[in-house]
Enzyme design. Structure first.
Site, PDB file in Angstrom:
ATOM      1  N   CYS A   2       0.817  -1.205   0.000  1.00 33.00           N
ATOM      2  CA  CYS A   2       0.000   0.000   0.000  1.00 33.00           C
ATOM      3  C   CYS A   2       0.854   1.260   0.000  1.00 33.00           C
ATOM      4  O   CYS A   2       1.952   1.271   0.548  1.00 33.00           O
ATOM      5  CB  CYS A   2      -0.871   0.028   1.244  1.00 33.00           C
ATOM      6  SG  CYS A   2      -1.756  -1.491   1.540  1.00 33.00           S
ATOM      7  N   ARG A  27       5.477   0.154  -5.790  1.00 32.73           N
ATOM      8  CA  ARG A  27       5.382  -0.709  -4.616  1.00 32.73           C
ATOM      9  C   ARG A  27       4.386  -1.853  -4.835  1.00 32.73           C
ATOM     10  O   ARG A  27       4.371  -2.804  -4.077  1.00 32.73           O
ATOM     11  CB  ARG A  27       4.934   0.115  -3.399  1.00 32.73           C
ATOM     12  CG  ARG A  27       5.977   1.115  -2.952  1.00 32.73           C
ATOM     13  CD  ARG A  27       5.360   2.132  -2.015  1.00 32.73           C
ATOM     14  NE  ARG A  27       4.848   1.510  -0.808  1.00 32.73           N
ATOM     15  CZ  ARG A  27       5.538   1.329   0.298  1.00 32.73           C
ATOM     16  NH1 ARG A  27       6.782   1.723   0.354  1.00 32.73           N
ATOM     17  NH2 ARG A  27       4.999   0.772   1.356  1.00 32.73           N
ATOM     18  N   TRP A  74      -3.063  -2.783  -1.489  1.00 29.07           N
ATOM     19  CA  TRP A  74      -2.657  -4.139  -1.856  1.00 29.07           C
ATOM     20  C   TRP A  74      -3.450  -5.046  -0.934  1.00 29.07           C
ATOM     21  O   TRP A  74      -3.243  -5.053   0.275  1.00 29.07           O
ATOM     22  CB  TRP A  74      -1.149  -4.282  -1.643  1.00 29.07           C
ATOM     23  CG  TRP A  74      -0.581  -5.598  -2.052  1.00 29.07           C
ATOM     24  CD1 TRP A  74      -0.353  -6.025  -3.330  1.00 29.07           C
ATOM     25  CD2 TRP A  74      -0.145  -6.648  -1.188  1.00 29.07           C
ATOM     26  NE1 TRP A  74       0.196  -7.277  -3.310  1.00 29.07           N
ATOM     27  CE2 TRP A  74       0.334  -7.690  -2.008  1.00 29.07           C
ATOM     28  CE3 TRP A  74      -0.112  -6.831   0.193  1.00 29.07           C
ATOM     29  CZ2 TRP A  74       0.837  -8.877  -1.495  1.00 29.07           C
ATOM     30  CZ3 TRP A  74       0.389  -8.016   0.710  1.00 29.07           C
ATOM     31  CH2 TRP A  74       0.857  -9.019  -0.141  1.00 29.07           C
ATOM     32  N   ASN A 100      -2.122   1.727   6.011  1.00 27.01           N
ATOM     33  CA  ASN A 100      -1.234   0.647   5.543  1.00 27.01           C
ATOM     34  C   ASN A 100      -1.031  -0.322   6.692  1.00 27.01           C
ATOM     35  O   ASN A 100      -0.883   0.113   7.830  1.00 27.01           O
ATOM     36  CB  ASN A 100       0.150   1.194   5.168  1.00 27.01           C
ATOM     37  CG  ASN A 100       0.135   1.903   3.847  1.00 27.01           C
ATOM     38  OD1 ASN A 100      -0.888   1.954   3.180  1.00 27.01           O
ATOM     39  ND2 ASN A 100       1.275   2.450   3.464  1.00 27.01           N
ATOM     40  N   GLY A 101      -0.946  -1.616   6.389  1.00 27.19           N
ATOM     41  CA  GLY A 101      -0.692  -2.581   7.449  1.00 27.19           C
ATOM     42  C   GLY A 101      -1.966  -3.329   7.825  1.00 27.19           C
ATOM     43  O   GLY A 101      -2.937  -3.346   7.061  1.00 27.19           O
ATOM     44  N   GLU A 480      17.984 -17.698  -6.706  1.00 26.62           N
ATOM     45  CA  GLU A 480      17.583 -16.345  -7.064  1.00 26.62           C
ATOM     46  C   GLU A 480      17.136 -16.275  -8.529  1.00 26.62           C
ATOM     47  O   GLU A 480      16.154 -15.618  -8.867  1.00 26.62           O
ATOM     48  CB  GLU A 480      18.739 -15.373  -6.773  1.00 26.62           C
ATOM     49  CG  GLU A 480      18.532 -13.941  -7.216  1.00 26.62           C
ATOM     50  CD  GLU A 480      17.294 -13.258  -6.641  1.00 26.62           C
ATOM     51  OE1 GLU A 480      16.654 -13.802  -5.731  1.00 26.62           O
ATOM     52  OE2 GLU A 480      16.956 -12.172  -7.158  1.00 26.62           O
ATOM     53  N   LYS A 484      13.523 -14.952  -9.818  1.00 21.71           N
ATOM     54  CA  LYS A 484      13.409 -13.852 -10.780  1.00 21.71           C
ATOM     55  C   LYS A 484      12.485 -14.243 -11.920  1.00 21.71           C
ATOM     56  O   LYS A 484      11.590 -13.515 -12.307  1.00 21.71           O
ATOM     57  CB  LYS A 484      14.796 -13.558 -11.327  1.00 21.71           C
ATOM     58  CG  LYS A 484      15.414 -12.256 -11.378  1.00 21.71           C
ATOM     59  CD  LYS A 484      15.364 -11.233 -10.321  1.00 21.71           C
ATOM     60  CE  LYS A 484      14.393 -11.307  -9.211  1.00 21.71           C
ATOM     61  NZ  LYS A 484      14.755 -10.742  -7.979  1.00 21.71           N
ATOM     62  N   GLU A 487       8.755 -14.685 -10.792  1.00 17.32           N
ATOM     63  CA  GLU A 487       8.123 -13.415 -10.408  1.00 17.32           C
ATOM     64  C   GLU A 487       7.592 -12.645 -11.611  1.00 17.32           C
ATOM     65  O   GLU A 487       6.510 -12.092 -11.565  1.00 17.32           O
ATOM     66  CB  GLU A 487       9.166 -12.483  -9.759  1.00 17.32           C
ATOM     67  CG  GLU A 487       9.465 -12.710  -8.311  1.00 17.32           C
ATOM     68  CD  GLU A 487      10.482 -11.693  -7.801  1.00 17.32           C
ATOM     69  OE1 GLU A 487      10.171 -11.030  -6.816  1.00 17.32           O
ATOM     70  OE2 GLU A 487      11.592 -11.562  -8.374  1.00 17.32           O
ATOM     71  N   HIS A 503      16.654 -37.368  -7.019  1.00 16.74           N
ATOM     72  CA  HIS A 503      15.901 -37.924  -5.895  1.00 16.74           C
ATOM     73  C   HIS A 503      14.420 -37.572  -5.980  1.00 16.74           C
ATOM     74  O   HIS A 503      13.732 -37.596  -4.965  1.00 16.74           O
ATOM     75  CB  HIS A 503      16.506 -37.441  -4.577  1.00 16.74           C
ATOM     76  CG  HIS A 503      17.905 -37.948  -4.353  1.00 16.74           C
ATOM     77  ND1 HIS A 503      18.189 -39.277  -4.176  1.00 16.74           N
ATOM     78  CD2 HIS A 503      19.094 -37.301  -4.335  1.00 16.74           C
ATOM     79  CE1 HIS A 503      19.497 -39.439  -4.029  1.00 16.74           C
ATOM     80  NE2 HIS A 503      20.072 -38.249  -4.130  1.00 16.74           N
ATOM     81  N   LYS A 602       6.684  -4.326  -3.813  1.00 16.47           N
ATOM     82  CA  LYS A 602       8.108  -4.043  -3.634  1.00 16.47           C
ATOM     83  C   LYS A 602       8.518  -4.232  -2.187  1.00 16.47           C
ATOM     84  O   LYS A 602       9.583  -4.730  -1.884  1.00 16.47           O
ATOM     85  CB  LYS A 602       8.403  -2.609  -4.092  1.00 16.47           C
ATOM     86  CG  LYS A 602       9.862  -2.207  -4.008  1.00 16.47           C
ATOM     87  CD  LYS A 602      10.683  -2.956  -5.025  1.00 16.47           C
ATOM     88  CE  LYS A 602      12.158  -2.696  -4.912  1.00 16.47           C
ATOM     89  NZ  LYS A 602      12.938  -3.772  -5.562  1.00 16.47           N
TER      90      LYS A 602
END
Ligand code: G6P
Length: 607
Positions: A2, A27, A74, A100-101, A480, A484, A487, A503, A602
């Site tokens: 947010c 964000r 968000w 926010n939160g 990573e 990437k 995402e 395995h 973000k």
């Protein structure tokens, strides 16, 4: 995550609030809205989806007024709909809030409010705050907000306005960030610096547990309890240009290209030949000498940077090191003890999971070193020592330059500890120092191969599943690379140690399955090649990333991407770049929203 923007002054508030929200778009969000004091009342406009949708709503019915607050949401409680978008108001629409939160006890508060006759129009936790402030108001907005906040449990930032006090905004910070901007006869409020840059450089960060009250003439900061706080604004040096794309199609590509400079900047003044000078750390030589255990805690890309760190600290220092996801650390009853070093890594320094884990680590007696990219971030306030990555503002949700900078800082930290413990010989120190100095040039070379990497990316565009394999440091880096890719391209991918493939996951490898392998570690090279042969035997299409002078690789894989020869220890830095570019080009070829991938943010400021 947010975003918040607020304005009070002589100008029309709606366009300023809207533009501020646009600056926070990076964000990540899924709906947006604003509230303006118009005449004697409050006008609210909101829309699910992108800010362009809100803009379209405003162009039909633009509220006029010089005080306003806005929000990009968000979704956490309730789906991203118009009615769940912020701002939320009380039933008479005399109070509006953005937030926010998360309010953890919102269900109890909601039940209580409903009993008193309140009708809710959204599924959000936020709406309870609008009703609470309205009920507690008795002629003093600050007092009403204080009482409402007293009832709310959670980590959040809250901004409130009321038609009863049409020149006044009140905001509270409980963990989620808030910054005040000082103009000439006008004041701004936002959840992040980029929203304010076009208006002012003069800013003040509101700290946890503080309340700020804004009028056009200035800001009054107190604790939530009302104790006065005396703090002056500071000048922020970031420029607006830095927040723009600078000629690249996407922020992500721009940020990938910035990496040589970022690494040079991260090293600057911190290494001189064989000597590391991390003057920002305050621990003593004795602390370093007595150190028996290192913990690394982080989330997402920062966690992957920590996976590289673990191998450095264990390999160079022979100190047992655990890397734990921050959200897991908190609930794992961790065995952190006084004298342990806890390294919390966070690009933003605002990830709540990481902040909470860092706090716990400190409570248990660990010495907290923060590695973060954002000066003055919440994590830096928590930490005993903060080492800044100096990557500059990172806008693309998918982190690139901050990742390499977070890795590079850990090399410096490992060298600093080795120096103090006197366990690294002068020769080791020299070798390590000169290896670091080569990294910017190596990154430059790889970025120069962008076209070739883009061609390789074409072979992955229609893939359903992609597997990434490597061993040791190569395993850390493929973790990573896989993140990437998933995402931003929305292709399912998994990373695993090359030896683990047989395995279980090998069952999924059939004709044409793409496998990306990173091969930079001499100690495990042959073993990794065996894994490559196993997947080739099942028809896999293999993309190999190896050194420029590796003359065997072509024999085993279908496509080769070459990186300059560096010491194996440093390979994660150059090896990360082709993986970033591969992900970027696959997403580009698939026509996706690269800088703001769906469902992601973000900086994740909820637990
Ligand atoms: C979010 C971002 C990731 C990031 C993670 C940790 O999930 O989308 O890119 O790696 O948060 O962020 P931090 O700011 O703590 O490094």
């Amino acid at each position: 995550m947010c975003g918040i923007m607020g304005y009070v002054g002589p100008q029309q508030a709606a366009p300023i609030v809207l533009e501020g929200l646009r600056r926070l778009e990076y964000r990540g969000y899924d709906s947006a809205g604003l509230a303006i004091i118009e005449g004697n009342g409050i006008t609210v406009r909101k829309a699910a989806g992108k800010i362009a949708n809100l803009d379209a709503v405003l162009s039909n019915a633009n509220p006029e007024g010089t005080l306003g607050i806005g929000h990009t949401r968000w979704a956490t409680h309730g789906p991203p709909t118009d009615s769940n978008a912020h701002p939320h108001t009380n039933m008479q629409a005399t109070f509006a809030v953005v937030h926010n939160g998360i309010i953890e006890n919102f269900a109890d508060l909601k039940a209580e409010l409903e009993e008193s006759g309140v009708e809710f129009v959204s599924q959000t936790d936020t709406e309870v705050l609008a009703h609470l402030v309205g009920q507690y108001y008795d002629g003093d907005l600050r007092e009403a907000v204080r009482k409402a906040v007293d009832r709310a449990v959670g980590a959040y930032a809250l901004v409130v306005m009321t038609s009863h006090e049409p020149d006044h905004i009140v905001a509270v910070r409980m963990i989620s960030p808030l910054v005040v901007g000082f103009g000439e006869g006008e004041m701004f409020l936002a959840s992040g610096v980029p929203a304010l840059l076009e208006h002012t450089r003069s800013m003040m960060v509101i700290e946890d547990g503080e309340m700020v009250s804004l009028t056009a003439d200035g800001a009054v900061v107190t604790t939530i309890g009302g104790e006065p706080i005396d703090r002056s604004p500071v000048d922020v040096e970031w420029d607006v240009e830095a927040a723009e794309k600078g000629g690249f199609d996407h922020f992500m590509l721009k940020e990938i290209h910035e990496q040589p400079e970022v690494v040079a900047e991260t090293l600057m003044g911190r290494i001189d030949g064989d000597h590391v000078d991390l003057n920002e750390v305050g621990y003593t030589d004795e602390f370093a000498i007595d150190l028996r255990k290192i913990w690394i805690t982080a989330c997402g890309t920062a966690y992957h940077a920590g996976l590289v760190g673990k191998q450095l600290f264990e390999g160079l220092l022979r100190i047992p090191t655990e890397v734990v996801y921050a959200h897991e650390l908190r609930y794992s009853d961790p065995l952190i003890e006084p004298g342990d070093l806890v390294i919390a890594i966070s690009q933003s320094g605002e990830t709540v999971d990481t902040l909470v884990a860092a706090r716990l680590a400190k409570q248990l007696g660990g010495r907290l070193v923060a590695i973060t990219n954002v000066p003055g971030s919440a994590l830096s306030h928590e930490a005993d020592d903060t080492i800044y990555t100096r990557a500059g503002i990172e806008i693309s949700v998918a982190s690139t330059k901050a990742y390499v900078a977070m890795v590079v800082v850990q090399y410096l930290l490992a060298m600093d500890l080795g120096q103090r413990r006197k366990t690294l010989s002068a020769e080791d120190q020299r070798r390590l120092g000169s290896g670091l100095a080569q990294l910017p040039g190596a990154l430059e070379t790889i970025i120069g191969h962008d076209d070739a990497i883009a061609r390789v990316a074409e072979t992955l565009v229609d893939a359903q599943d992609i597997y990434f394999i490597g061993r040791g440091l190569d395993y850390a880096v493929v973790m990573e690379g896989s993140l990437k890719l998933k995402e931003i391209s929305y292709i399912h991918s998994e990373a695993m140690p090359a030896g683990e493939l047989k395995h279980g996951t090998l069952a999924l490898v059939t004709e044409g399955t793409p496998v990306v392998v990173v091969l930079t570690q001499e100690a495990t090279y042959d073993k990794t090649i065996s894994a490559v042969q196993e997947v080739k035997a099942r028809g896999a299409y293999v993309i190999g990333i190896g050194y420029e002078d590796d003359d065997q690789l072509d024999r085993y894989v279908d496509e080769v991407i070459r990186i300059p020869r560096v010491e194996d220890l440093y390979a994660p830095v150059p090896a990360a770049v082709p993986l970033q570019l591969l992900a970027y080009h696959v997403a580009r070829l698939r026509g996706l929203d690269i800088d703001q991938p769906r469902n992601l943010a973000k900086s994740v400021t909820v637990e």
